[in-house]
Design a protein around this motif. Sequence first.
Motif, mmCIF file in Angstrom:
data_model
loop_
_atom_site.group_PDB
_atom_site.id
_atom_site.type_symbol
_atom_site.label_atom_id
_atom_site.label_comp_id
_atom_site.label_asym_id
_atom_site.label_seq_id
_atom_site.Cartn_x
_atom_site.Cartn_y
_atom_site.Cartn_z
ATOM 1 N N ASN A 17 0.825 -1.203 0.000
ATOM 2 C CA ASN A 17 0.000 0.000 0.000
ATOM 3 C C ASN A 17 0.864 1.260 0.000
ATOM 4 O O ASN A 17 0.575 2.234 0.703
ATOM 5 C CB ASN A 17 -0.953 0.007 1.195
ATOM 6 C CG ASN A 17 -2.118 0.954 0.974
ATOM 7 O OD1 ASN A 17 -2.530 1.190 -0.162
ATOM 8 N ND2 ASN A 17 -2.638 1.504 2.067
ATOM 9 N N LYS A 18 1.943 1.230 -0.810
ATOM 10 C CA LYS A 18 2.858 2.359 -0.912
ATOM 11 C C LYS A 18 2.905 2.879 -2.345
ATOM 12 O O LYS A 18 2.604 2.160 -3.298
ATOM 13 C CB LYS A 18 4.272 1.954 -0.486
ATOM 14 C CG LYS A 18 4.420 1.641 0.995
ATOM 15 C CD LYS A 18 5.876 1.331 1.321
ATOM 16 C CE LYS A 18 6.072 1.085 2.805
ATOM 17 N NZ LYS A 18 7.508 0.789 3.123
ATOM 18 N N SER A 19 3.304 4.126 -2.469
ATOM 19 C CA SER A 19 3.518 4.704 -3.799
ATOM 20 C C SER A 19 4.813 4.167 -4.390
ATOM 21 O O SER A 19 5.764 3.857 -3.668
ATOM 22 C CB SER A 19 3.601 6.227 -3.709
ATOM 23 O OG SER A 19 2.377 6.766 -3.272
ATOM 24 N N CYS A 20 4.842 4.080 -5.718
ATOM 25 C CA CYS A 20 6.056 3.694 -6.446
ATOM 26 C C CYS A 20 6.503 4.909 -7.247
ATOM 27 O O CYS A 20 5.776 5.381 -8.123
ATOM 28 C CB CYS A 20 5.769 2.515 -7.370
ATOM 29 S SG CYS A 20 7.210 1.965 -8.304
ATOM 30 N N VAL A 21 7.687 5.429 -6.933
ATOM 31 C CA VAL A 21 8.168 6.662 -7.550
ATOM 32 C C VAL A 21 9.191 6.322 -8.628
ATOM 33 O O VAL A 21 10.266 5.788 -8.332
ATOM 34 C CB VAL A 21 8.785 7.608 -6.498
ATOM 35 C CG1 VAL A 21 9.150 8.943 -7.155
ATOM 36 C CG2 VAL A 21 7.816 7.835 -5.343
ATOM 37 N N LEU A 22 8.843 6.626 -9.862
ATOM 38 C CA LEU A 22 9.683 6.278 -11.006
ATOM 39 C C LEU A 22 10.281 7.527 -11.639
ATOM 40 O O LEU A 22 9.573 8.505 -11.897
ATOM 41 C CB LEU A 22 8.871 5.531 -12.070
ATOM 42 C CG LEU A 22 8.168 4.243 -11.659
ATOM 43 C CD1 LEU A 22 7.375 3.681 -12.856
ATOM 44 C CD2 LEU A 22 9.170 3.210 -11.159
ATOM 45 N N GLY A 23 11.578 7.482 -11.922
ATOM 46 C CA GLY A 23 12.226 8.491 -12.742
ATOM 47 C C GLY A 23 12.280 7.978 -14.166
ATOM 48 O O GLY A 23 12.790 6.877 -14.408
ATOM 49 N N LEU A 24 11.753 8.738 -15.110
ATOM 50 C CA LEU A 24 11.601 8.236 -16.474
ATOM 51 C C LEU A 24 12.430 9.038 -17.476
ATOM 52 O O LEU A 24 12.670 10.228 -17.298
ATOM 53 C CB LEU A 24 10.129 8.252 -16.881
ATOM 54 C CG LEU A 24 9.197 7.385 -16.019
ATOM 55 C CD1 LEU A 24 7.767 7.490 -16.523
ATOM 56 C CD2 LEU A 24 9.658 5.931 -15.989
#
Length: 645
Positions: free
Chosen positions: A57-64
């Motif tokens: 139940n956590k956010s997934c932070v992606l650098g694109l």
Amino acid sequence: MKSALEIKPDISYKSAGKFEETRFEKIHNEIFKSSAEASLIVAQEIAQLIRSKQEKNKSCVLGLATGSSPIKVYEELVRMHREEGLSFSNVITFNLDEYYPMSKENNQSYHYFMHQHLFNHIDIDPENINIPDGTVAIEELNQYCIDYEMNIKQAGGLDFQLLGIGRTGHVGFNEPGSHINSGTRIITLDHITRVDASSDFNGIDNVPKRAITMGVSTIMRSKRIVLMAWGQNKADIIKRTIQGDISSEVPATFLQNHPNATFVLDQSAASELTRFKTPWLVGECIWTQELKSKAIVWLCQKTKQSILKLTDRDYNNNGMSDLLAQEGSAYDLNINMFNVLQHTITGWPGGKPNTDDSHRPERANPAKKRVILFSPHPDDDVISMGGTFSKLIKQGHDVHVVYQTSGNIAVTDDEALKFAEVCNDFVGDTDGKINFKSVIEFLNNKSEDQVDSLEVRKLKGLIRRRESYAATRYIGLKDENTHFLDLPFYETGQVKKNPLGPEDIAIVKDIIAKIKPHQVFAAGDLADPHGTHEVCLNAIFAAMKELKPQKYMDDCWLWLYRGAWHEWDIHEIDMAVPLSPSEVLLKRHAILYHQSQKDRVMFQGNDSREFWVRAEDRNKNTAILYDELGLAEYEAIEAFKRFDY
């Protein structure tokens, strides 16, 4: 599910151990046969991370990243969303960079790119998409960049950063000179970076000179980094990054100090790494014929000696003592290698009739062959093998040239306008197939990022078609043996093409089935700036694979030529066709019939020379290399590699 970290490259070493193989390398890397295969693995790792975060139940932070490198990764993520239910509802994204100034609506903007390739096709919350804004007022930029950094921090930092790499060694737009402590900021783009982007902008004059980019320190704080690089064009900078010293002159080298970074490469991008380029300097090798040829040519170039002058000492002093021990003596090695190279040379590219062909690259029979020369664009035929093309015709073979695409996007607006005005003056107001008045009006009012109308694209295609007829007639080919496929994947009116489709393959398949060739020549040069050569080659591979059960395909050999960007290495060449001075001149004149591609070349990559100069220099350099190895001296040589499909 395997991650990129768990995939091991296929290398031809005995059990020397991983450390021995990679002892020159300072960054973990994995090598794959193709960018498509590698992209699937990277996409799977991203998907696995997203799902693991969802379970907690956590956010997934992606650098694109943007550019050509991540496109297949995004395609696979979209497929997993549609077919496997992968949700992006918990994903927050931060893009690396954006040109400045640049409106979001411009089709060259990274905002446009990301929505076209990913965001428009998944269930991500638009509020969670963060892309640097290329429209921020210059006086507000400093605060904007500080806020961008704070937004990343407030999101919990980057869990995963996807990167490409530029030829300058930039990651994001962190150009040479960027400091390791640099944060998000505006930066002036390096000239090489702008040259590389010029094809997307229809010329370097249209490429923005500045950009907003995440800084090196921002990238380095990512918990996980995957950098992708595909193709021969990236091989040199990949070697400098992985094996060189850390330096701000190659900002990507800072990644050597990241605790969880992996470079994911295809074989071409990895080709300059020591363990692939000169594996005998790393450890004990399995000496295949190809590796022997590669090593001996390298030894000649290093010692500046011809093959027959190499000594036992030369082999022993350059990491090849095990080869010498295996073969017995330098004399035996030298003679065998000399004969291998000698047997690649032929003035009969279609085979020499009534001659022993046991040591010739092509068969003697049938004496008169049906030949297809595939050309991705309407000039690759003469640029890459104009001399061989002429020889095949003169030696009586039934030669067909097949242009796979119209090449219309490589015609400048000015060139098209010139032709439209001439045609309009000639035909006046009579109804024709093209309304030249509307073409002139369109071109005179065309906006910077506007896609050509169908009539303009048709005119540009006709310009290239007629140039092709002029060139092939000069070579000596009959008009009925010149074919134009206009493959649908190309006809977008933009630099970005559609993926290869069944219709494209069917069209290529039909022309092969119609001609039933004994020889097929195709462009094996995958360094084309936008990948048209690669798509065209894949269309040929797919068509020939489908046709393989046909009896006539048993006698069909596939020869690959290289285009305007690179030549085959000497050890890769299976057929070397010498050209006389008069044949070099004939080839030059044939290339010059393609007037729309002269002087103002739109898509010339990183080489400012005109195509005819590049081709001539390349062919002459190949002849010089053969001469320096102790073979006969020729004016020029066109080179081919046989491919078993």
